[in-house]
Motif scaffolding. Structure first.
Motif, PDB file in Angstrom:
ATOM      1  N   GLY A  33      45.993  43.765  40.122  1.00 57.68           N
ATOM      2  CA  GLY A  33      45.486  43.905  41.477  1.00 57.68           C
ATOM      3  C   GLY A  33      46.562  43.594  42.501  1.00 57.68           C
ATOM      4  N   LEU A  34      47.252  42.489  42.274  1.00 60.07           N
ATOM      5  CA  LEU A  34      48.312  42.108  43.206  1.00 60.07           C
ATOM      6  C   LEU A  34      49.360  43.198  43.333  1.00 60.07           C
ATOM      7  N   ARG A  38      45.511  45.583  45.529  1.00 68.00           N
ATOM      8  CA  ARG A  38      44.107  45.230  45.420  1.00 68.00           C
ATOM      9  C   ARG A  38      43.983  43.722  45.285  1.00 68.00           C
ATOM     10  N   LEU A  39      42.793  43.292  45.011  1.00 69.12           N
ATOM     11  CA  LEU A  39      42.579  41.869  44.831  1.00 69.12           C
ATOM     12  C   LEU A  39      42.271  41.503  43.390  1.00 69.12           C
TER      13      LEU A  39
ATOM     14  N   ARG D  21      47.479  43.986  50.916  1.00 67.94           N
ATOM     15  CA  ARG D  21      46.130  44.022  50.340  1.00 67.94           C
ATOM     16  C   ARG D  21      45.313  45.062  51.102  1.00 67.94           C
ATOM     17  N   THR D  23      42.248  45.975  49.899  1.00 61.98           N
ATOM     18  CA  THR D  23      40.845  45.704  49.602  1.00 61.98           C
ATOM     19  C   THR D  23      40.228  44.846  50.689  1.00 61.98           C
TER      20      THR D  23
END
Lengths: 319, 770, 166, 167
Positions: A33-34, A38-39, D21, D23
């Motif tokens: 994710g990173l 994204r998370l 980020r 998201t």
């Protein structure tokens, strides 16, 4: 009494290893994710750590389903075999001088290589017993991939053994003091690293379970905890390879200030991180390209590496 | 027929011309547009004012094609396809840019005043203008002036006018005046103020007015009845239907959706209804949605479920004291099913309750094959007896066509008729004198084949009998075409006209029979005095309309309406036609939460069928309860196979009752003539919208005048008239004057005639009241 | 067909018999007399109202719709009360070029009602070609006299005269 | 060499993403949706507050999943409106064809996209739930301004009267 204590300790080790594997699944998703804007899973527990537990619970709670067309016994044993072969490797892996379950076995390296080959039996049996064309394809790929990369891997290690003059893992680790063997064996390290990825069927070399072609490859028909075993095996294999890399090439437990076992763990973690990074970055090659590299590039390179090492050893002597 | 794309010279059958290189066969006398339309369903040439029944006008200028002269000297020129006679090897172009541009320009001109209201227009989805505009490629207006605006008229309950949509193709007025002979609708004004309508608001008087909705190529005239239950035509499921409202048997195309019948349009049958449908056929279908339509079985006026009513009925039938009555407005299988049940029970059966009506049916069956309605226009001499235009409103179309071809039409009538304008000889007579007048007419020497069109509702069986006895001496091709309002009279009465009605009455009047099971007929509506004098007979009814006796009957069983079941019908020419199920009555429903209302069907909801049993199913259930199922079936099959040598499917042109089956009815002796006196006599007054079933169609029936007695103007000062039946009961009717009707005749609606036990032509002694 | 209205009180018997004569003259085709009847009735009454329409229909044996079709088609048959006088100003091309639009505007301004409507005394109508192109702009007064060329002053005086008359 | 370059470039690319980020923490952070977001269809009203839908059934005709069902009726003033209008959102795929087909801009896709139900039947939205008190994307549009048909009978001087004395 001591025997009993050892049994308990082994049990604890096993649980820790399983926990690490479960945690790695979560960690990988977070890291991916990173690396991809994204998370990742962040809902359960602090930073989403609970996700690992939730996944494990989910797998455990799922129905234990054996497809009616699968051949039952093999189908049931295959995942256990995979998990077992991955776990057994840790018996000989030293965390620091003297910290290892099997002690300083002379043939520790051989045992690990043998166990990692055993791992593919589980994969193959799983694919075979599933009676599913995708599973079988995946299994065949896994076997062919293993054979193709086992050779360069072995040859790369042979060069290392030549230098270190030992097959024992603790000896090999000790050979990396104070200068990590990567300095002497950059090519060998590269070969071992690539072959290690292929061995554990990690991305980008996860052609045995390439979902775009083979649904889920060899574990297409698996679900629940049986699938979980495969998963465990895969992630434990990842840890094992990362540990081997740090042990053999990255100087094992050597490092300032901190205790040796911690250094070993840190280095392993670092290598695992690199694996994650690779997964986030690289696309999967075609299957023929994979075999092509294995046989036409990696194997000659490994032989070359062995030759050069032998010549160097003959000229300047071993460590 | 040449197939498309095949080299035309190979085609020796027909002569051809070429449109964009494609060979198009034609018959002599056709114009180019006709030939193209006949060649394929969808014309590649756009058009508006052309209509197959009305021919070419060249008013809309839409159907231009490029004509390439053969000589090579003249340049190609644009000509209207509807005005260009098809000739051999004519070279025409349609697909070229210049022609297409022309079509586009004409479309743009036609759309100049046409509003942009397709979304709220009922024609949208079936609009000729919409189709042609899209086809010609006109999409954007470059000139946007204010559009012309009209005050539309209120044209009654059937047709709605929205004059702003008019493109002045003149189709409506050509149909209404030239074909239908309507006098109350015309075209007013000139230039761009042309207005199509009536002098003032009011319902259109022609019984063919409903066709305006189909004739109009856009949404000026739309179907008001369809509008009540409107759903876009693309959502309708259409089937092949047969109009059950008169003896012509026009082919219809009912359109239904979501468990409701929403409209009926005409389906062309070249022999019966090539182009048009009358309003009774178009709007009469609404009887299925009549508010008082029975849906609950009753016993002694109280609601009961069908099974228990059937149980009681079967028990009563098992007693063996029951008689059976069929119905000439029900389909063939229903009648046969009841007939077979009567046979296995060895009970009396009749298709008519009145011997007089039965005798007429027998004479109708005995007629040699009558000509098809569309063939009327081929006759050069036609004698019309009675008010055929009220019974079968499409017939004047054919008579008008015959008149236009120079036919001599003679008219014998007692009521005003729109055919007066066509008739060379027009005699206004009391009903009792019709026979003599017809006899006089036959006495004139006729060399060419001629046709007798008889309204068999206003004459007695003796007229039919005497006239058909003479057929042998007439020129070949002559014939009699009777018209009446029952949709399946020959089919219902085939097995039941040898004095069955008299026997049924005798049986019921005696002590052996005290129960009558009637299908689709109500004896009280057939012969009032007789029924009143036999009040001890128990009556069981199977019907889909609430007839007079419904609430007083012993048992009642509602059944599916004609359009809710398949059916076979013998029309007046003895043609057997099949109608498909037009719709299945149903209600939308959803299962999970009833308080939110029905779940949308289109969104995956379900329709719960609200089926009523058909008469055949009811008969089968009775036979099962009586333990006679096998014998009943055997009987039914036997009668059916005998009568139906070949069975048509829905959509087929139909098969005829074999001549030898008709022949057996010719041997009957003449019915006794009635005594005629010179005083007042009665005739049947009817409006075109009247028919047992169509009376339940609210919108259509609202046009029928209130019940009254009609007399010729200036005969009586009285306001009311009282008439007495033989049993002493009387009826008082308001008196109305009707211009252009026979003197000394009281025209009375059928219901009153039946109540009084009178037949057309009977002498009466009216009591004039103020 | 609407019910025929009684015309006994509005049409004098002498006129009625004259109309009947015209119809008789048409012989077996009474409908041929319809234009003559309309002309006579309009000359007598100024325009054709609904009663007269029905009367013509009855005399000619045709439906009132047919008569109405004819009335509304021809511009010389008036179906609305034009007032006591009618001025028709030709607006076909020659007269248009010679200034008919200006005259029409003037007439509208003076009468105070739009073209085609009556101000109670008279109405002004545009008209299709009167055939007096050589003396454009032409006008047609009360269906009897032509005035050509019609000057603005003559128009003003004419309309003023009509207004004074009332 | 190209292979190595490619490998390293891709590794570098992913590494660079470490700080970004995209998201959103959805329920806590609400997304900002575009004007033309294709979410749940709604029925709008014209500037006078009248329902825009004239029940032409084009939306139900064009709907690829047949999730729209409606039946029209007439108001006393002659205007047509949808007597019942139902959309089954269990079927709707938010393709927006209904909005495109709608000649009166009555049906419009709104930014509402998140709705979950425990019962399938609750996805059927009826007219009361679909109709909003607003004009949506076209604030000035009145269909009847453009239709060219006066549904109310207004005798106007500009109406064509064939009986008029004008030629």
């Amino acid at each position: 009494m001591l025997f009993f204590a050892q049994i308990v300790a082994m049990f604890v080790t096993l649980l820790v290893l399983l926990g690490i594997a479960g945690f790695l699944v979560f960690a990988e998703r977070r890291v991916l994710g990173l690396l991809q804007n994204r998370l990742g899973p962040n809902r359960l527990g602090p930073l989403g750590v609970g996700q690992a537990l939730a996944d494990a619970l989910k797998l455990l709670c799922k129905e234990d389903f054996v497809p009616p067309f699968a051949s039952g016994l093999l189908y049931r044993t295959a995942p256990i075999l995979v998990a077992f072969s991955a776990l057994a490797g840790f018996a000989v892996l030293p965390l620091a001088p003297g910290i290892s379950w099997a002690g300083d076995w002379e043939i520790g390296l051989l045992l690990i290589l043998a166990l990692s080959s055993l791992h593919v039996y589980g994969v193959f049996l799983g694919g075979w017993s599933s009676n599913n064309k995708f599973a079988l394809y995946g299994a065949i790929r896994a076997v062919a991939q293993l054979i193709s990369y086992e050779l360069p891997m072995g040859l790369a290690l042979l060069a290392l053994v030549l230098l270190a003059g030992s097959l024992a893992l603790q000896g090999l680790g000790a050979a990396g003091q104070p200068v990590p063997l990567i300095v002497y064996q950059p090519l060998g390290f590269l070969i071992f690293f690539i072959a290690g990825i292929a061995e554990t069927q990690r991305l980008p070399f996860d052609l045995a379970e390439a979902e775009s072609e083979l649904v889920a490859g060899y574990h297409t028909e698996y679900g629940g905890m049986r699938f979980g075993y495969f998963f465990l095996g895969e992630y434990l294999g990842l840890v094992l390879i990362a540990a081997l890399i740090s042990l053999l090439y990255l100087g094992a437990w050597s490092g300032p200030w901190l205790p040796g076992w911690l250094w070993m763990l840190l280095k392993t973690g670092f290598v695992i991180g690199i694996f994650f990074w690779l997964r986030a970055s690289l696309p999967r090659p075609r299957y023929d390209q994979l075999l092509h590299w294995g046989w036409n590039a990696l194997l000659p390179l490994a032989i070359l590496n062995l030759l050069l090492t032998a010549i160097a050893a003959a000229l300047w002597g071993t460590l | 027929m040449c197939k498309k794309g095949i080299v035309p010279t190979r085609c020796a059958m027909a002569e051809v011309f070429y449109l964009d290189g494609e060979a198009i066969p034609f018959r002599a006398g056709q114009n180019v547009l006709e030939a193209v339309l006949a060649h394929r369903q969808e014309s590649s040439i756009p058009y508006f004012c052309f209509h197959p029944a009305m021919g070419s006008l060249g008013a809309c200028r839409q159907c231009g094609v490029m004509v390439y002269p053969h000589d090579g000297k003249h340049p190609p020129r644009l000509t209207m396809a509807c005005l260009l006679p098809a000739s051999r090897d004519l070279q025409l172009g349609r697909a070229e840019a210049k022609v297409q541009h022309e079509h586009q320009l004409i479309s743009e001109l036609l759309m100049r005043n046409h509003p942009h209201d397709c979304p709220i227009c009922d024609e949208g989805g079936q609009c000729h203008l919409q189709n042609m505009t899209v086809a010609s490629g006109h999409a954007y207006r470059e000139y946007e002036p204010e559009k012309r605006r009209y005050q539309s008229q209120e044209l009654g309950p059937l047709i709605r006018q929205e004059m702003n949509r008019c493109i002045t193709c003149y189709r409506c007025v050509r149909f209404y005046q030239d074909l239908a002979g309507g006098e109350d609708f015309g075209v007013f004004g000139s230039r761009d103020r042309v207005f199509f309508g009536r002098l003032e608001d009011g319902p259109l008087e022609s019984p063919l007015a409903g066709n305006l909705a189909e004739v109009c190529p856009t949404g000026v005239f739309t179907d008001k009845v369809y509008h009540q239950d409107y759903l876009r035509p693309w959502d309708l499921e259409e089937s092949a239907g047969i109009c059950p409202h008169c003896s012509i048997g026009c082919n219809t195309r009912p359109g239904a959706a979501r468990g409701r019948l929403r409209r009926v349009r005409q389906r062309s049958h070249g022999e019966i209804n090539p182009h048009f449908l009358c309003d009774r056929g178009r709007y009469g279908f609404r009887y299925v949605a009549a508010e008082d339509r029975p849906r609950q079985a009753q016993a002694g006026g109280r609601r009961q479920d069908v099974d228990s009513v059937l149980d009681r009925l079967a028990a009563r039938l098992a007693e063996g004291r029951s008689a059976f009555l069929g119905s000439p407005r029900e389909d063939l299988d229903s009648n046969l099913a009841l007939f077979a049940l009567a046979r296995v029970l060895d009970a009396p059966f009749a298709a008519f309750f009145e011997p007089w009506e039965e005798a007429k049916a027998r004479e109708i069956l005995a007629l040699p094959h009558p000509p098809a309605p569309a063939r009327i226009s081929a006759y050069a001499e036609i004698l019309v007896i009675g008010a055929v235009d009220r019974v079968a409103p499409t017939l004047p179309l054919f008579l008008r066509a015959a008149h236009d071809r120079g036919a001599a039409i003679s008219l014998l009538r007692c009521l005003p008729s729109p055919l007066t304008a066509l008739a060379g000889e027009d005699r206004l007579l009391p009903p009792a004198d019709l026979l003599d007048a017809a006899w006089d007419w036959l006495g004139q020497r006729h060399h060419r084949p001629f046709l007798l069109l008889i309204d068999s509702e206003s004459v007695g069986p003796e007229l039919l009998h005497l006239l058909r006895r003479e057929i042998g001496t007439w020129p070949d091709g002559s014939g009699i075409l009777p018209v009446y309002r029952q949709g399946n009279l020959p089919g219902a009465s085939f097995y039941a006209v040898d004095g069955h009605a008299s026997r049924l009455r005798t049986a019921l009047a005696g002590h052996d029979y005290d129960h009558l099971l009637a299908l689709g007929q109500d004896p009280q509506e057939m012969d009032g005095p007789w029924w009143r004098s036999h009040g001890d007979i128990d009556l069981s009814l199977i019907d889909h309309r609430r007839s007079l006796s419904w609430d007083d009957a012993w048992l009642t069983l509602p059944c599916a309406a004609l359009s809710e079941r398949p059916g076979l019908y013998y029309n007046g020419e003895g043609r057997l036609q099949a109608a498909a199920v037009a719709y299945t009555p149903a209600r939308e429903e959803r299962h999970w939460r009833s308080e939110l209302g029905p779940f949308p069907l289109a969104a995956g909801g379900a329709l719960r069928e609200e089926l009523l049993p058909s008469p055949v199913e009811l008969c089968r259930a009775l036979a099962e309860r009586l333990g006679l199922s096998e014998r009943w079936q055997e009987r039914l099959r036997f009668h059916r196979d005998f009568l139906l040598r070949s069975e048509p499917r829905p959509g087929d042109p139909g098969v005829f009752l074999p001549a030898e089956l008709r022949a057996r009815f010719r041997l009957h002796s003449a019915p006794p003539p009635r005594a005629t006196d010179q005083g007042w006599s009665v005739c049947r007054f009817s409006h075109y919208s009247e028919e047992e079933l169509a009376n339940g169609a609210r919108e259509l029936h609202s046009l029928a005048p209130a019940s009254a007695a009609w007399i010729a103007p200036g005969q009586q000062e009285a306001r009311q008239v009282r008439l007495r039946a033989a049993d002493g009961t009387s009826r008082t009717l308001p008196l109305r004057e009707l211009p252009d009707m026979a003197a000394k005749v009281l025209a009375i609606p059928r219901a009153e005639l039946v109540f009084l036990g009178l037949r057309p032509g009977d002498g009466v002694d009216p009591e004039w009241l103020d | 067909m609407s019910s025929p209205t009684s015309t006994a009180e509005s049409v004098p018997t002498t006129l009625l018999s004259r109309l009947q004569q015209v119809v008789e003259h048409a012989g077996s085709h009474p409908e041929a007399a319809v234009c003559d009847l309309l002309r006579i009735l309009q000359a007598e009454h100024g325009w054709i109202d609904d009663e007269r329409l029905q009367l013509v229909a009855r005399l000619c044996g045709i439906s009132p719709v047919r008569v109405e079709e004819l009335c509304t088609f021809y511009p010389l048959v008036l179906r609305e009360d034009p007032g006591r006088h009618v001025l028709r100003i030709c607006d076909s091309i020659a007269c248009h070029l010679a200034g008919a639009p200006g005259l029409l505007r003037m007439a509208v301004a003076q009468s105070g009602v739009p073209l085609g409507q009556s101000n109670g005394h008279y109405s002004v109508l545009p008209h299709v070609c009167l055939g007096l192109c050589e003396r454009a702009p032409a006008a047609f007064v009360d269906g009897k006299n032509t005035v050509a060329p019609l000057s603005a002053e003559a128009l003003r005086q004419l309309l003023q005269g009509w207004e004074r008359e009332s | 060499m190209r292979l190595w370059h490619g490998l390293l470039a891709s590794l570098w690319t992913t590494l660079r993403q470490l700080r970004r980020r995209d998201t959103l923490q959805y329920p806590e952070q609400q997304p900002k949706l575009g004007e033309r977001w294709r979410g749940r269809p709604i029925l709008t009203r014209d500037p006078d507050g009248e329902e825009r839908c004239v029940a032409c059934e084009l939306c139900s005709a064009v709907c690829p999943t047949h999730c729209i069902a409606l039946e029209g009726a007439d108001r006393p003033n002659g205007r047509r409106f949808a007597q019942s209008f139902r959309i089954n959102f269990a079927r709707c795929i938010y393709c927006g064809l209904c909005e495109e087909a709608c000649p009166t801009v009555a049906i419009q896709l709104s930014p509402e996209f998140a709705f979950a139900k425990t019962e399938r039947g609750d996805f059927v939205y009826h007219k009361e739930a679909l109709l909003i008190d607003g004009t949506g994307k076209h604030p000035e549009y009145r269909y009847y301004d453009h239709a060219g048909v006066r549904t109310q009978a207004l005798p106007e001087p500009r109406n064509c009267d064939p009986r008029s004395n004008l030629p």
